[in-house]
Structures are given as structure tokens and as C-alpha cells.
Design an enzyme around this catalytic site. Structure first.
Site, short mmCIF file in Angstrom:
data_model
loop_
_atom_site.label_atom_id
_atom_site.label_comp_id
_atom_site.label_asym_id
_atom_site.label_seq_id
_atom_site.Cartn_x
_atom_site.Cartn_y
_atom_site.Cartn_z
N ASP A 18 0.87 -1.16 0.00
CA ASP A 18 0.00 0.00 0.00
C ASP A 18 0.92 1.23 0.00
OD1 ASP A 18 -2.35 1.62 0.38
OD2 ASP A 18 -1.82 1.76 2.50
N ASP A 20 0.02 5.11 1.01
CA ASP A 20 -0.10 6.14 2.05
C ASP A 20 0.00 5.53 3.45
OD1 ASP A 20 -0.55 7.68 -0.13
OD2 ASP A 20 -2.65 8.10 0.29
N ASP A 192 -1.38 -0.31 6.10
CA ASP A 192 -1.68 0.30 7.40
C ASP A 192 -3.16 0.25 7.74
OD1 ASP A 192 -2.97 3.41 7.05
OD2 ASP A 192 -2.13 2.45 5.29
#
Length: 277
Positions: A18, A20, A192
Site C-alpha cells: 500500500d 499512504d 496500514d
């Protein structure tokens, strides 16, 4: 830490990241709000609203519904923007804005996976126009990202052609695994957010990075490794310390920030449209 170099007689493997708060420390979309204001694309009120959205995002307080509202707001905001103008603004600011917020730990992991013979794939809800240049900056092999619709007039229509979010990310990973002959049971994934649980479930080695509360609970329940990335650093500052030879794309991007930025120009336009971070 990540195992020996891949045996090339076996099916290929990859590491899916991922973007961000996993590879970079902030929202890639919202980080550009000041640049778009200076370029005349948004007004001061929009800058303040995106600054608040960035705060909520960084505080880990944005749930699925809030993120959907944020995406809808940003999609409406960029409707009618000239894509070429967006590209030019991003080209001028990508290196200054993104390079300093790349996690040192993430960059090291990317190098380790490459050294082990694995492909590195960035899988992001951000627009392809920004994810592809950032992927090039990092030396990634492929990207999966949201694609926005551009009208015949060269402006964003406000519609999303392909939205890389939640279960759609997992589907894209599986499709890519089929086309590239990746053995998902031997692949790695990093995120996250709890919205990426489907992607994490798709591989044999899932990792939670700076996880939100929901993902932390899930990771603890499933005994998934939890990683803490907290050292943003410019690539050109960390390259001399790498224990393995950096990939050419990574060296070039670090040495020629402007060139990497130019490669990544398109990013924001698409990201804006897609905007769930």
C-alpha cells in the site's frame, strides 16, 4: 530477514505495498493541496478543508464512511481540471513533496525484496498518474492504482473508471498473480489500513504497517507481524548507507528528482478523483 534469494525454478513471487502511511508518511493526495492552491486550481477554503482531512487521516480517525465522503468531495473538487495543468504542477512539486516523506524502513524493505528476487508492486487507491511516478521513484516493478476518466476536452469528468480500494485491491492482486505467475502463498503484502485486509489475506506473508486500530486488532488476532515505520528520509540521503546495490530506477530518481517528478506528473489528477487514501 526476508529469506534467501528466490529459486527461479519455482513460481515467481512479489511484495505488494500500500502507499499512504505504509511507504510514505502522509496522504499522497492531500499533500498536494498547497501546490494546487498556488496553481489556481483550488481556493483557500479548499486548502483548509484538505488540511483538516489530512489531520484526520494522520490521526487514524477516518473510518470507511468518512473516507468515502472525502473521496466524493475530492472527485467533485477536481471535476473540470485540465489534466495537463495538473501534470505540470505535480511535475514541479513531486520531488520536493514526496521524496522527504518516504519511510526509510519501507525503502529498505523494497531493496531487500528486490535483492531476494521478488517483484515489488505498489497497490494504491491514489490515481495512477501519481502512483506510477512514485513507483518509479522507488524502483517498483508495477503499480495498481485508481484510474480517472478524462473527457475529450482533456479535463477530468469527475467519474472514476477503476477504483482500487478494499476488495478491489485483492482482486487486482490475484489477477496480477495469474498473469505474472506469482505464487501468492509465497508473496508478501504490507498495509496500514483495515480496508486492505482482503489484500493481506490474499498472500502468505501479510504485514501490518503502522496499523489503524481495526487492523491492529486483526493482526493480533491472526498473529500477523506488526511493523513500525517512523523514519521519513530523502532517498539521496539514505542511498550511501544501503547494504545492497540500489536499483537503477531508485538511483536515478534520487539523483534526478526533477526527472522523477516529471515521470510522475499525472498523479494528482487521478488521485484526487479517487481519493480514499
Amino acid at each position: 530477514m526476508l529469506g534467501l534469494v528466490e529459486n527461479h525454478s519455482l513460481p515467481r513471487t512479489a511484495a505488494f505495498f500500500d502507499l499512504d502511511k505504509t511507504v510514505i508518511a502522509k496522504s499522497s493526495t492531500l499533500t498536494f493541496s498547497k501546490s494546487f492552491y498556488q496553481g489556481g486550481l483550488i481556493n483557500r477554503r479548499a486548502v483548509l478543508r484538505t488540511a483538516y482531512a489530512q489531520f484526520v487521516f494522520m490521526a487514524g480517525g477516518a473510518d470507511h464512511d468518512q473516507m468515502e465522503r472525502m473521496r466524493a468531495y475530492l472527485s467533485a473538487l477536481c471535476r473540470g481540471w485540465n489534466v495537463q495543468q495538473v501534470k505540470e504542477i505535480v511535475a514541479e512539486t513531486l520531488h520536493d513533496l514526496i521524496d522527504p516523506i518516504i519511510y526509510d524502513e519501507a525503502a529498505s524493505l523494497i531493496e531487500e525484496h528486490h535483492s531476494a528476487g521478488r517483484d515489488v508492486v505498489i497497490v494504491s487507491t491514489s490515481g495512477a498518474e501519481v502512483v506510477e511516478p512514485i513507483g518509479e521513484l522507488l524502483g517498483a516493478d508495477r503499480v495498481v492504482a485508481t484510474r480517472m476518466v478524462v473527457g475529450e476536452d482533456g479535463c477530468f469528468t469527475g467519474e472514476v473508471e477503476y477504483y482500487a480500494y478494499g476488495p478491489t485491491k485483492a482482486e487486482a492482486v490475484k489477477e496480477l498473480a495469474a498473469s505474472e505467475r506469482y505464487d501468492l502463498a509465497r508473496c508478501y503484502a504490507y498495509s496500514d489500513s483495515a480496508t486492505d485486509v482482503p489484500m493481506l489475506e490474499a498472500v502468505g506473508h501479510p504485514h501490518a504497517v503502522n496499523p489503524d486500530r481495526a487492523l491492529r486488532r486483526e493482526a493480533l488476532a491472526r498473529s500477523w507481524p506488526i511493523l513500525d515505520f517512523h523514519r521519513p528520509v530523502r532517498l539521496k540521503q539514505r542511498l550511501p548507507a544501503l547494504s545492497v546495490p540500489p536499483r537503477p530506477a531508485l538511483v536515478a530518481a534520487a539523483a534526478i528528482g526533477a526527472a522523477a517528478a516529471t515521470a510522475g506528473l499525472v498523479w494528482y489528477a487521478s488521485k484526487r478523483r479517487t481519493t480514499v487514501v
